[in-house]
Design a protein around this motif. Structure first.
Motif, short mmCIF file in Angstrom:
data_model
loop_
_atom_site.label_atom_id
_atom_site.label_comp_id
_atom_site.label_asym_id
_atom_site.label_seq_id
_atom_site.Cartn_x
_atom_site.Cartn_y
_atom_site.Cartn_z
N TYR A 146 0.64 -1.22 0.06
CA TYR A 146 -0.24 0.09 -0.06
C TYR A 146 1.05 1.30 0.14
O TYR A 146 0.40 2.38 0.27
CB TYR A 146 -0.93 -0.19 1.16
N GLN A 149 -0.67 4.19 -1.98
CA GLN A 149 -1.36 4.78 -1.52
C GLN A 149 -1.48 5.52 -0.06
O GLN A 149 -2.18 6.54 -0.06
CB GLN A 149 -2.53 3.51 -1.08
N ARG A 268 -9.03 0.91 0.43
CA ARG A 268 -8.88 -0.27 -0.16
C ARG A 268 -9.95 -0.82 -0.94
O ARG A 268 -9.81 -1.65 -2.09
CB ARG A 268 -9.25 -1.37 1.17
N TYR A 271 -8.42 0.49 -3.97
CA TYR A 271 -7.22 -0.46 -4.66
C TYR A 271 -7.55 -1.88 -4.94
O TYR A 271 -7.32 -2.22 -6.02
CB TYR A 271 -6.37 -0.67 -3.17
N GLU A 272 -8.68 -2.39 -4.32
CA GLU A 272 -9.46 -3.78 -4.76
C GLU A 272 -10.37 -3.79 -5.81
O GLU A 272 -10.75 -4.77 -6.65
CB GLU A 272 -9.71 -4.62 -3.77
#
Length: 575
Positions: A146, A149, A268, A271-272
């Motif tokens: 991460y 991010q 997240r 990101y996912e």
């Protein structure tokens, strides 16, 4: 493609929505459903809904031949917040450390606190056929997955702070609002300690500014840290810790910390590429992580908030709503000791996510099993309603295959009664079960497993002591001597016909039929209200003669368990 068969239920409808939403966002790409669990304590049966809702939806999508993954984020990089009751108070020295850095409770075979509480949930998911792609947040953060991010969030910290600022004034009212929305006292109890209104957003550091990142101290490993400075160009971050340590690190290389929860969750999602994720009632209060996250993911991280329902609480029959912060609550493996996996799946599949329900650990589990067996018969006979048939199908099999079932699923309440009377003696248990259906006798107890083992565990751990059955060794001579002529006649009718009716169905017909014969009616006659009163009196007499009280297990089962010869001995009136 939308579901067009008759088996339309809440799972199918949500799957339709998720597939359509995924196509709008990223045509042709894998559909991502998600769950998140914190192994901070027992992962109870309320938490299981966090898994079951996306599991059922993801499984339905896979059944349709569409590529779909169910991500399970283990929030094992969360801080250790408090020492639960029953754990050595010295564990308080670990408060503030990541859950993966805290030793497991005393006596555990696992190395860390996180692994100790993950393990039973992983075992339960395996038994229930729940397939997930598990992600450890400790691994994600400490590996640098991460990093970009984190650096982005720090660069955008002022904008993040502005979004969060819209909600901070509402946080004092958030808990009360969530409590007002709770449906009942059990639900309100659940809000205690939920932290929904006070989830960490990174505010309150000091006058040096807002930072959405929280380092874990290099010396004490705890998050009792305060970020005092950060340079966007060099990524140098300075922090101090309550333990007295302080240092400056390069965040572009530093991997011992995490984004605060209200920023971490929307990060997240982006990101996912999560399309579907449900959330609990307490996440929907004003200023909570779901509400704020929806703003942050779109305004800051350039993503979209997942679609997904708010799910209601799950309770236990006879107990207040479970709260893992209280400790000592039933978890999934506890339920699976008492019930088969398809039954537990069905309890979650048959209720819409916004419907609360209870799972019975007490005597009500027998009624639950009766309902399940009735549904199985309807499905086999083609008479089940479409939604009920769909819930059954989701309970007994997944896109990957069928779950194990009991070859001869005898009624759970009957098994419990037999095991209670025989105290688990396998030879005696087999003798009784063999006589349930003499035309098709059970030849091995393995035919009745795993249901038999679940019923045995229930008798051992849950059956109230006052409901235990102890069959008389000798006849109650005093009671037999005091019978009136009608009672004597009823017992003689029963004893004379025991042999020809010695099966579960036969004895059922007989015990209900004796009062009918005495009234001059055929055994198949429908009972009148007056006859029902006579039947109840006859049943009470049999119970007093067999077990010394007015009630007990169902009489046909009890008679089978007692055995024909012993039943004659206890029930034959004197000449």
């Amino acid at each position: 493609m939308a579901q067009t068969t008759q088996e339309t239920d809440w799972v199918s409808r949500l799957a339709d929505e998720v597939i359509a939403e995924a196509e709008r966002r990223a045509p042709g790409k894998r559909v991502v459903c998600a769950s998140g669990l914190s192994p901070s304590g027992p992962i109870h049966l309320g938490n299981l809904r966090e898994i079951m809702v996306p599991h059922l939806v993801a499984d339905e999508i896979r059944r349709r031949g569409i590529d779909c993954v169910h991500l399970l984020s283990w929030d094992d990089y969360d801080r250790f917040r408090k020492v639960p009751a029953g754990v050595d108070p010295s564990w308080s020295e670990h408060i503030g450390k990541p859950l993966t850095s805290v030793p497991a409770p005393p006596g555990s075979p696992y190395a860390t606190w996180a692994e100790h509480f993950k393990a039973p949930m992983i075992a339960a998911m395996d038994e229930m056929g729940i397939e997930v792609h598990a992600i450890s947040q400790t691994e994600q953060y400490t590996s640098g997955a991460y990093r970009e991010q984190v650096l982005f969030a720090m660069r955008e910290r002022r904008r993040i702070d502005a979004v969060l600022g819209r909600y901070r004034t509402k946080q004092d009212q958030a808990g009360a609002a969530a409590e007002e929305g709770a449906e009942d006292a059990d639900a309100r109890t659940a809000l205690e300690g939920s932290g929904a209104a006070a989830e960490d957003d990174g505010s309150g550091t000091d006058d040096s500014g807002y930072y959405p990142y929280k380092p874990y101290c290099a010396v004490c490993e705890r998050d009792l840290t305060t970020v005092t400075a950060y340079d966007d160009e060099t990524t140098e971050l300075t922090y101090t810790c309550a333990c007295g340590h302080g240092e400056t690190v390069k965040l572009s290389e530093f991997d011992r910390g995490k984004l605060v929860w209200k920023v971490d969750w929307p990060m997240r999602w982006a990101y996912e590429g999560v399309v579907f994720e449900p959330s609990g009632v307490d996440h929907h209060s004003p200023g909570s992580s779901w509400v704020v996250g929806g703003q942050l993911v779109s305004e800051i991280f350039g993503g979209k908030q997942p679609i997904g329902p708010m799910y209601a609480f799950v309770g236990i029959s006879g107990m207040a709503k479970m709260s893992s912060s209280k400790g000592g609550v039933p978890i999934a493996v506890d339920a699976l000791e008492l019930m088969e996996a398809p039954l537990l799946r069905w309890l979650y599949a048959r209720r819409r996510p916004n419907q609360s329900f209870k799972i019975a650990f007490d005597v009500e589990i027998q009624r639950t099993y009766d309902e399940w067996d009735a549904l199985v018969r309807k499905v086999a006979g083609g008479t089940a309603q479409p939604a009920d048939a769909a819930a059954h199908a989701r309970a007994v099999r997944t896109a990957s295959g069928s779950l194990p079932t009991t070859p001869r699923p005898l009624p759970y309440r009957m098994l419990a009664s037999v095991l209670d009377i025989t105290t688990g003696d396998e030879e005696q248990t087999l003798r009784i079960l063999r006589e349930v259906d003499p035309a098709d006798p059970i030849t091995s107890l393995d035919e009745t497993r795993p249901r038999l083992d679940r019923a045995a565990r229930w008798v051992e751990t849950q059956m109230p002591a006052e409901q235990r059955t102890r069959v008389r060794r000798e006849p109650d001579e005093e009671l037999l001597a005091g019978l009136d002529d009608t009672q004597r006649a009823s017992l003689r009718l029963l004893v004379e016909r025991l042999g020809e009716h010695w099966s579960l169905d036969g004895l059922t017909t007989l015990v209900y039929g004796v009062p009918k014969l005495q009234a001059g009616l055929p055994m198949e006659a429908k009972p009148t209200p007056e006859l029902k009163v006579t039947q109840r009196g006859f049943f009470a007499l049999l119970y007093r003669l067999l077990v010394g009280r007015d009630t007990g297990p169902r009489l046909p089962t009890l008679l089978l368990a007692v055995g024909e010869d012993r039943a004659r001995h206890l029930l034959t009136p004197p000449q």
